[in-house]
Motif scaffolding. Sequence first.
Motif, PDB file in Angstrom:
ATOM      1  N   MET A  82      -5.799 107.845  -3.137  1.00  0.00           N
ATOM      2  CA  MET A  82      -7.244 107.257  -3.274  1.00  0.00           C
ATOM      3  C   MET A  82      -6.748 107.130  -2.204  1.00  0.00           C
ATOM      4  SD  MET A  82      -8.866 108.162  -5.222  1.00  0.00           S
ATOM      5  CE  MET A  82      -8.499 109.418  -6.794  1.00  0.00           C
ATOM      6  N   GLY A  83      -5.842 106.498  -1.743  1.00  0.00           N
ATOM      7  CA  GLY A  83      -5.354 105.558   0.330  1.00  0.00           C
ATOM      8  C   GLY A  83      -5.293 107.010   0.665  1.00  0.00           C
ATOM      9  N   MET A  84      -5.356 107.622   0.811  1.00  0.00           N
ATOM     10  CA  MET A  84      -5.226 109.016   1.650  1.00  0.00           C
ATOM     11  C   MET A  84      -6.361 109.206   2.055  1.00  0.00           C
ATOM     12  SD  MET A  84      -1.819 109.357   3.336  1.00  0.00           S
ATOM     13  CE  MET A  84      -1.584 111.049   3.259  1.00  0.00           C
ATOM     14  N   ALA A  85      -7.430 109.261   1.113  1.00  0.00           N
ATOM     15  CA  ALA A  85      -8.825 109.599   0.828  1.00  0.00           C
ATOM     16  C   ALA A  85      -9.294 109.084   2.401  1.00  0.00           C
ATOM     17  CB  ALA A  85      -9.423 109.606  -0.261  1.00  0.00           C
ATOM     18  N   LEU A  86      -8.927 107.618   1.852  1.00  0.00           N
ATOM     19  CA  LEU A  86      -9.823 106.420   2.322  1.00  0.00           C
ATOM     20  C   LEU A  86      -9.142 106.386   4.144  1.00  0.00           C
ATOM     21  CD1 LEU A  86     -11.462 104.326   2.722  1.00  0.00           C
ATOM     22  CD2 LEU A  86      -9.383 102.498   1.776  1.00  0.00           C
ATOM     23  N   ALA A  87      -7.461 107.176   3.849  1.00  0.00           N
ATOM     24  CA  ALA A  87      -7.069 106.741   5.977  1.00  0.00           C
ATOM     25  C   ALA A  87      -7.865 108.722   5.957  1.00  0.00           C
ATOM     26  CB  ALA A  87      -5.787 107.612   5.409  1.00  0.00           C
ATOM     27  N   ALA A  88      -7.971 109.572   5.175  1.00  0.00           N
ATOM     28  CA  ALA A  88      -9.008 110.587   5.692  1.00  0.00           C
ATOM     29  C   ALA A  88     -10.603 109.715   6.439  1.00  0.00           C
ATOM     30  CB  ALA A  88      -9.318 111.845   5.021  1.00  0.00           C
ATOM     31  N   TRP A  89     -10.976 109.222   5.632  1.00  0.00           N
ATOM     32  CA  TRP A  89     -12.207 109.026   5.904  1.00  0.00           C
ATOM     33  C   TRP A  89     -11.986 107.539   7.105  1.00  0.00           C
ATOM     34  CZ3 TRP A  89     -17.337 108.057   4.861  1.00  0.00           C
ATOM     35  CH2 TRP A  89     -18.449 107.679   6.055  1.00  0.00           C
ATOM     36  N   GLU A  90     -11.335 107.608   7.753  1.00  0.00           N
ATOM     37  CA  GLU A  90     -10.828 105.992   8.792  1.00  0.00           C
ATOM     38  C   GLU A  90     -10.904 106.833  10.049  1.00  0.00           C
ATOM     39  OE1 GLU A  90      -7.534 103.683   7.653  1.00  0.00           O
ATOM     40  OE2 GLU A  90      -7.973 103.211   5.822  1.00  0.00           O
ATOM     41  N   CYS A  91     -10.441 108.517   9.545  1.00  0.00           N
ATOM     42  CA  CYS A  91     -10.016 109.360  11.204  1.00  0.00           C
ATOM     43  C   CYS A  91     -10.731 110.146  10.922  1.00  0.00           C
ATOM     44  CB  CYS A  91      -8.615 109.732  10.986  1.00  0.00           C
ATOM     45  SG  CYS A  91      -7.803 110.610   9.767  1.00  0.00           S
ATOM     46  N   ARG A  92     -11.581 110.423  10.404  1.00  0.00           N
ATOM     47  CA  ARG A  92     -12.162 111.284  10.499  1.00  0.00           C
ATOM     48  C   ARG A  92     -13.650 112.053  11.765  1.00  0.00           C
ATOM     49  NH1 ARG A  92     -15.407 106.537   8.809  1.00  0.00           N
ATOM     50  NH2 ARG A  92     -17.608 106.728   9.770  1.00  0.00           N
ATOM     51  N   ASN A  93     -12.978 111.116  12.891  1.00  0.00           N
ATOM     52  CA  ASN A  93     -13.473 111.713  14.094  1.00  0.00           C
ATOM     53  C   ASN A  93     -13.012 111.881  14.835  1.00  0.00           C
ATOM     54  OD1 ASN A  93     -16.860 110.879  13.073  1.00  0.00           O
ATOM     55  ND2 ASN A  93     -15.768 108.839  13.634  1.00  0.00           N
ATOM     56  N   LEU A  94     -11.573 111.787  14.651  1.00  0.00           N
ATOM     57  CA  LEU A  94     -10.313 112.171  15.540  1.00  0.00           C
ATOM     58  C   LEU A  94     -10.380 113.702  15.714  1.00  0.00           C
ATOM     59  CD1 LEU A  94      -8.048 110.171  14.331  1.00  0.00           C
ATOM     60  CD2 LEU A  94      -9.408 109.561  16.790  1.00  0.00           C
ATOM     61  N   ARG A  95      -9.131 113.831  16.454  1.00  0.00           N
ATOM     62  CA  ARG A  95      -9.390 115.879  16.461  1.00  0.00           C
ATOM     63  C   ARG A  95      -8.293 115.824  15.886  1.00  0.00           C
ATOM     64  NH1 ARG A  95      -9.052 114.408  22.439  1.00  0.00           N
ATOM     65  NH2 ARG A  95      -7.002 114.725  22.286  1.00  0.00           N
ATOM     66  N   GLU A  96      -8.716 117.240  15.389  1.00  0.00           N
ATOM     67  CA  GLU A  96      -7.301 117.739  14.197  1.00  0.00           C
ATOM     68  C   GLU A  96      -6.061 117.035  14.209  1.00  0.00           C
ATOM     69  OE1 GLU A  96      -6.634 121.947  12.306  1.00  0.00           O
ATOM     70  OE2 GLU A  96      -8.255 121.913  13.111  1.00  0.00           O
ATOM     71  N   GLY A  97      -5.211 117.584  15.186  1.00  0.00           N
ATOM     72  CA  GLY A  97      -4.455 117.330  15.313  1.00  0.00           C
ATOM     73  C   GLY A  97      -4.080 115.950  15.142  1.00  0.00           C
ATOM     74  N   GLU A  98      -5.135 114.754  15.698  1.00  0.00           N
ATOM     75  CA  GLU A  98      -4.604 113.479  15.893  1.00  0.00           C
ATOM     76  C   GLU A  98      -5.226 112.858  14.300  1.00  0.00           C
ATOM     77  OE1 GLU A  98      -8.386 112.349  18.435  1.00  0.00           O
ATOM     78  OE2 GLU A  98      -6.192 112.117  20.087  1.00  0.00           O
ATOM     79  N   GLN A  99      -5.681 113.787  13.366  1.00  0.00           N
ATOM     80  CA  GLN A  99      -6.041 113.554  11.980  1.00  0.00           C
ATOM     81  C   GLN A  99      -4.841 113.412  11.596  1.00  0.00           C
ATOM     82  OE1 GLN A  99      -9.836 114.983  10.052  1.00  0.00           O
ATOM     83  NE2 GLN A  99     -10.421 115.162  11.954  1.00  0.00           N
ATOM     84  N   ILE A 100      -4.838 114.515  11.278  1.00  0.00           N
ATOM     85  CA  ILE A 100      -3.275 114.614  11.056  1.00  0.00           C
ATOM     86  C   ILE A 100      -1.685 113.991  10.811  1.00  0.00           C
ATOM     87  CG2 ILE A 100      -0.685 116.584  10.010  1.00  0.00           C
ATOM     88  CD1 ILE A 100      -3.739 117.536   8.674  1.00  0.00           C
ATOM     89  N   GLU A 101      -1.357 113.435  12.164  1.00  0.00           N
ATOM     90  CA  GLU A 101      -0.942 112.577  12.891  1.00  0.00           C
ATOM     91  C   GLU A 101      -1.276 110.734  12.662  1.00  0.00           C
ATOM     92  OE1 GLU A 101       3.056 111.601  14.039  1.00  0.00           O
ATOM     93  OE2 GLU A 101       2.363 113.655  14.133  1.00  0.00           O
ATOM     94  N   TYR A 102      -2.744 110.534  11.905  1.00  0.00           N
ATOM     95  CA  TYR A 102      -2.846 109.423  11.041  1.00  0.00           C
ATOM     96  C   TYR A 102      -2.704 109.166   9.565  1.00  0.00           C
ATOM     97  CZ  TYR A 102      -5.828 105.274  10.224  1.00  0.00           C
ATOM     98  OH  TYR A 102      -6.328 104.358  10.531  1.00  0.00           O
TER      99      TYR A 102
END
Length: 345
Positions: A69-89
Amino acid sequence: MIERVDKNLAFMLQYENVAWYENGSVKILDRRIYPLKVEFVTCYTHQEVAQAIKDMVTQSAGPYLAAGMGMALAAWECRNLREGEQIEYLKNASRTLSNARSTTAVRMAAITEKCIATAKRALSQGVAVDQAIFEHSVEEVNNKYIRISKTAEYLVDMFPDKGAVLTQCFGETIVGFMLKEMKKRSKDMKVICAETRPYFQGARLTASVAYDQGFDVTVITDNMPAFAMQNGMVDVFTSAADAISCDGHIVNKIGTLQLAIVCKHYGIPYFVTGAPDAKHPTIDSVKIEYRDEKQVLEAMGIRTTKEGIKGWYPAFDITPPYLCDGIVTNKGIYAPYDIKRYFQD
């Protein structure tokens, strides 16, 4: 929607009451105070989820669902970043969440790394990454419950038709399914819970689950099991495990070792539940976590010692294979010395 298998289990084993992601936050049942109070800690960042895990807001297997669930939240946090940046986040979030507690880091990483793979698929398909990870985490915990229900069948095979089972700490889902299976088979079994200081998981959590599922439950203090066994009050002892090395050593809540020793002395079988960890080929690869000594100097937040006295708190201990009568898995029961065969089977 998947068919959820948490039906008819106790309140605190329902998925929503373990850890749940929704609308940019994660809600976690505070097991530090349950059942005296039913309160949830709400986390708004994945770092807060990691801190909640570290602070024992959720315990036993609870952190594994909380990590997803924390990883789902992390995905929400970085949702506006570029694709590569999201994966790094998400990779950074994976490291933060999986290392919240050192002894279980390997198992936690297996969960968070799967979430990264789910994120990559979601990005390629153009779907919301946080929702994809959330749905993946629910499916994963559901599959885990299915596996554990099978483990419970093998475990209860080893129980007498009448008697008492002693538990240690809080084995989470296996406790619920063990009780459900005993009731299904009409086994006349009582439950004895060692209190499990300093967090009292046995007294508060295991006892609550057993009571909620309709069993006769007795709580004893951590220094009573030997006397209880000596007086014929215990017929079988079972615990879960925070790690099982491939050479058959059991890492579990501090106090498990001494219970196993006393069981061996009185001829009472001890069965541990869980699967071996491939990334722990030997016990030397397991790091034992040491927690704040002040937790030993108090009970439920009330100081019990004079100022200036020191405490010591290893969170886990190691039970050698010769003290365990069998490791019960979803594939069957293995001798501890033969647990490597789990991967071949």
